[in-house]
Scaffold this active site. Structure first.
Site, PDB file in Angstrom:
ATOM      1  N   GLU A 294       1.623   0.088  -4.938  1.00  0.00           N
ATOM      2  CA  GLU A 294       1.150   2.059  -5.167  1.00  0.00           C
ATOM      3  C   GLU A 294       2.301   2.589  -5.105  1.00  0.00           C
ATOM      4  O   GLU A 294       3.056   2.773  -4.137  1.00  0.00           O
ATOM      5  CB  GLU A 294      -0.604   1.879  -4.292  1.00  0.00           C
ATOM      6  CG  GLU A 294      -1.512   1.590  -4.491  1.00  0.00           C
ATOM      7  CD  GLU A 294      -2.276   2.243  -3.750  1.00  0.00           C
ATOM      8  OE1 GLU A 294      -3.563   1.879  -3.974  1.00  0.00           O
ATOM      9  OE2 GLU A 294      -1.970   2.320  -2.263  1.00  0.00           O
TER      10      GLU A 294
ATOM     11  N   ASP B 171       0.813  -1.089  -0.248  1.00  0.00           N
ATOM     12  CA  ASP B 171       0.124   0.082  -0.120  1.00  0.00           C
ATOM     13  C   ASP B 171       0.589   1.123   0.119  1.00  0.00           C
ATOM     14  O   ASP B 171       1.876   1.206   0.459  1.00  0.00           O
ATOM     15  CB  ASP B 171      -1.014  -0.040   1.133  1.00  0.00           C
ATOM     16  CG  ASP B 171      -1.435   1.063   1.294  1.00  0.00           C
ATOM     17  OD1 ASP B 171      -2.767   1.495   0.593  1.00  0.00           O
ATOM     18  OD2 ASP B 171      -1.286   2.305   2.203  1.00  0.00           O
TER      19      ASP B 171
END
Length: 908
Positions: A540, A510
């Protein structure tokens, strides 16, 4: 070995000098509060000065006039008010202006720090610095008579990393039980004293407390207890100076906890290699050997609770739990096994580490009801949003421990370990590798909050601080600082634990762009070494916040990871396919159409007239994704100019950023934002039938299935999953996150989505949710499911969809129907399979026609070729029978592609 203590004892030669405080008593283990203030701080100061290493500090923005002194207080009692003398200090050191260059590593690490005087500790005082970091430190610029001109605290990470560099090599942080003994080790270099409390159970009072001894070389506190305490529970008690609080005694769980009791109140002592913690067959079982390189990954993102919570074919006590994955004949498991047979390779689980935001017992279970466009459902859900059983899980509490709410008994620290392993084993046996979503970029809490673990052990170290010393929150929460050595170590050690002890095959990071590339590369090497295999890393790579554009370090972001082999999610094709952006609101959520839902060629009521060039530009961005978002790939653009993808513009950035296909993760839907069905519900003209909405959904999924790189799909996208237009369902309860494995409904129109992120658009959403014409029939859901199954099978049938290198993509992928004269609603490409291992065919031509009408596109290079429909299309059980209507004319090289259809031809 260490015996239960009645007084704190410190080994003389290898321990830090300690103030003469009374020993931590057994009663501290069961004190009513998690924190006991031993001496309150008189005031809070900003931390505008920064330690660059153990000797140098800088004070950005400060004047250089006056003299500089470093005051210290073991009780946090310093008062430094401008115009007065310092009070409450136990002593001070004189610092001098440093006029030489700052050493290279420190200068590079702190390049973001503003200009200001650099100050040096005298050589004679350096031996005292380590001990002084265990006290309150205040840097004061004062006049010759001692009057305070300015004062600040100091951010300590630079000094601590220098002083305790050896801590990075510690291999036994946490509790380590062995035959006849148990070791405890805690990195707490700024603690004044520390002890470990041991409990026989997850409830009840502590039966012993053991002193921890501090090591000057590493900053760790440790003890060896003369007993194997496996199955017991423990907490640490540490005395630290915390800003704004003073000298505080914190009772805290272990950052290296491998399990816990209910609601993470106590850490659990366990040897993860113990036979009792391994399901039957654990050691012998193996993951499917389906992924040779990252581009082979076809991923399905799934939430543990979503998977089975509403599945009546799962026993009630296992719904929403790890155990549901062991129900081989449940509707959900039958669905996953069908996808695995078709070509799905990986399940990626939303966070399964210990989550701070879900009660592990007695969580609320609201039962909403109301009209399709009613606000009643969300109102009820929001009443218990912070006490119900649901959250995505991006609220990390303990990184190394499984989440207890998914276990059959959260009170038993062993059960969550065994059951998570069972889940992994069941998925492996179903033909699916397992990855997990990890969130090392922030913690749920910081400072002296109860659920703050790291900051209550080493205040001010583990989190990224702004220029005033406050914790930055650009990630949504309290940002961690993985540029600091021991936070990076925690991230790496944690990933190794999950890969080694839970057989995780890959990780999704993340907000990975908030982490240094160097740390991620060390992590990659560590997990590979620990497991003896390549563990795929994706994440990400968004570029924002205080670290944006390399402000503090080279980021693990889209534009900075090329050549690393680590994959990042690509927003290029995602946004082109869906239309608009994740932050759209108001009319923009409807009128900003995308490539598959009507841009230019099928305008909705709010879209207005847009130029053909918008559609052409979107088509080119779709091709960017299909070509793996590779920097070097040459693409004939719609204006007639051939450009490398890195030369094409995407919102001021290069459209192409990857150096290899495996560095790109292609997707059109994941847990974030509206589902693809919901986005299309907003953007397609209202007159679009549900059958055509299903076809549009398949077109979006086809752009991912045909793309070079990692293919990433969200659970339920293949059955038209809806969240009733919710754009951020992280805390929207069970109600807005449902999946129906019986394929009867997609849950569109089950109430207005929760107000916090959606109320401003309720007037736009309500009429759509109320419309029966937007609710798909079971036949529409079944069509999408079967067409998606076929897309997986087509992708899996040939390595041409999974090319390994940028050179292979450049040599073997050719787009036609490009340039100024193209039919922009049709993507057409040729993959050359001659001489390529696993290609299966001499060539492949694939097409995606997003238009409402059929089109003929011509490829001169295909004239005279013998082409046929892909065997998946020709099979009796083909999901999309319309694809079989596609035709190829060898004489002209023309391909006739039906409306709203993805079609593949093969050349033998």
């Amino acid at each position: 070995m260490t015996q239960p203590i009645r007084s704190i004892a410190f080994a003389a030669a290898a321990t830090l000098a300690c103030p003469a405080f009374a020993a931590i008593p057994l009663q501290a283990c069961d004190a009513p509060s998690f924190a006991t203030v031993l001496h309150a701080a008189p005031a809070t100061l900003e931390a505008r000065a920064i330690w660059l290493d153990r000797r140098l500090a800088t004070w950005p923005g400060s004047a250089s006039v006056g003299r500089f002194r470093l005051y210290h207080s073991p009780t946090g009692a310093i008062e430094a008010t401008a115009g007065a003398r310092v009070r409450g200090a136990a002593g001070s050191l004189a610092l001098t202006l440093h006029t030489d260059a700052v050493p290279g590593p420190a200068a590079q690490r702190f390049k973001y720090v503003g200009a200001g005087p650099v100050l040096a500790v005298a050589d004679a005082d350096l031996p005292r610095i380590a001990a002084l970091h265990r006290e309150q430190l205040v840097l004061v610029r004062e006049s010759e008579d001692g009057t305070v001109l300015a004062a600040t605290r100091l951010q300590a990470a630079g000094a601590l990393d220098d002083l305790y560099a050896a801590a990075q090599d510690i291999s036994d942080l946490g509790a380590t039980p062995r035959a006849g003994r148990t070791g405890f080790s805690l990195w707490a270099p700024t603690a004044q004293q520390a002890a470990v409390c041991v409990y026989a159970k997850g409830t009840g009072r502590a039966h012993a407390i053991y002193a921890l001894n501090a090591d000057t070389r590493t900053g760790t506190w440790s003890a060896d207890v003369n007993a194997d305490l496996s199955g017991h529970y423990y907490t640490y008690v540490v005395d630290v100076v915390a800003d704004g609080t003073g000298l505080v005694r914190n009772r805290v769980t272990d950052p290296y906890s491998v399990s816990l009791t209910t609601d993470s109140q106590r850490s659990y002592i366990a040897d993860l290699d113990a036979p009792a913690l391994k399901p039957k067959g654990w050691d012998a079982h193996r993951a499917p050997d389906t992924v040779k390189t990252p581009a082979d990954m076809t991923v399905y993102e799934l939430h543990v609770r979503d998977f089975s919570r509403d599945d009546a074919s799962v026993p009630a006590l296992k719904r929403g739990k790890y155990g549901a994955f062991g129900e081989a004949n449940s509707n959900g498991m039958r669905h996953l096994k069908m996808l695995a047979r078709a070509g799905l390779t990986d399940i990626h689980l939303l966070p399964v580490y210990d989550i701070a935001s879900v009660p592990e017992q007695s969580c609320a279970r609201p039962v909403p009801k109301g009209a399709a466009d009613s606000a009643d459902q969300q109102a009820l859900v929001m009443k218990t949003a912070y006490t119900d059983c649901y959250n995505w899980g991006y609220d990390p509490y303990h990184y190394n421990a499984p989440e207890g709410s998914y276990a059959s008994d959260p009170a038993d620290g062993a059960r969550r370990i065994v059951e998570l392993r069972e889940m992994v084993m069941h998925l492996h046996r179903a033909g699916l590798r397992v990855g997990m979503d990890v969130v090392y970029n922030h913690t749920f809490a910081a400072g002296q909050q109860e659920k703050s673990v790291l900051d209550r052990i080493v205040p001010g170290y583990y989190h990224r601080l702004d220029e005033a010393g406050k914790v930055t929150q650009s990630t949504c929460c309290d940002n961690t600082a993985t540029e600091n050595a021991m936070m990076a170590k925690l991230m790496i050690d944690s990933s190794v634990l999950w890969a080694q002890h839970y057989r995780m095959d890959s990780f999704r990071f993340d907000l990975m762009g908030h982490q240094p590339r160097a740390a991620m590369e060390r992590l990659q090497a560590a997990v590979n070494k620990a497991t003896g295999r390549h563990v795929q890393l994706i994440g990400e790579g968004w570029n924002f916040g205080e670290v944006a554009n390399g402000a503090r370090f080279v980021q693990a972001s889209q534009l900075s990871l090329n050549g690393s082999g680590i994959g990042t999610f690509s927003d290029r094709t995602r946004d082109a396919v869906r239309g608009g952006g994740a932050g759209d609101s108001g009319d923009a959520v409807i009128k900003q159409q995308g490539y598959i839902n009507g841009l230019v060629y099928d305008a909705n009521a709010l879209a207005g007239t847009r130029p053909r060039s918008d559609l052409l530009r979107a088509a080119d961005l779709v091709r960017v994704g299909l070509a793996g978002t590779l920097r070097s790939y040459p693409l004939p653009n719609f204006d007639g100019v051939t450009r490398k993808l890195e030369e094409m513009d995407y919102g001021g950035q290069p459209a192409g950023y990857a150096s290899a296909p495996g560095e790109t993760v292609n997707y059109v839907e994941n847990h974030d934002n509206q589902t693809l069905y919901d986005a299309n519900a907003l953007k397609l003209p209202l007159t679009t039938s549900t059958a055509n909405r299903a076809r549009v959904q398949v077109l979006g999924l086809a752009t991912t299935a045909f793309s070079q790189g990692v293919a990433y799909f969200h659970a339920g996208a293949e059955i038209l999953r809806s969240k009733s237009l919710d754009r951020n369902s992280f805390n929207s309860g069970d109600w807005f996150n449902r999946i129906d494995w019986t394929y009867r409904t997609n849950h569109f129109g089950t109430g207005l989505p929760p107000a916090p992120d959606n109320a401003k658009d309720w007037p736009l959403f309500a009429p759509l949710l109320a419309s029966p014409a937007l609710r798909p029939a079971p036949a529409d859901i079944a069509f999408t499911r079967d067409a998606f199954r076929d897309l997986l099978a087509i992708r899996g049938s040939s390595t041409l969809f999974r090319l390994r290198t940028a050179d292979e993509v450049a040599q073997r992928l050719r787009f036609f129907n490009v340039g100024p004269q193209q039919e922009p609603t049709v993507i057409a490409a040729h993959l050359d399979g001659r001489g390529y291992a696993g290609a299966g065919f001499n060539g492949i031509r694939y097409f995606i026609n997003v238009d409402k009408v059929g089109h003929v596109v011509t490829d001169d290079a295909s004239r005279g070729k013998r082409l046929r429909l892909h065997p998946v299309h020709a099979a009796a059980a083909a999901g999309d029978t319309r694809a079989a209507q596609a035709r190829f004319d060898a004489a002209t090289g023309g391909f006739s592609i039906p409306p709203r259809t993805a079609v593949v031809f093969v050349e033998d």
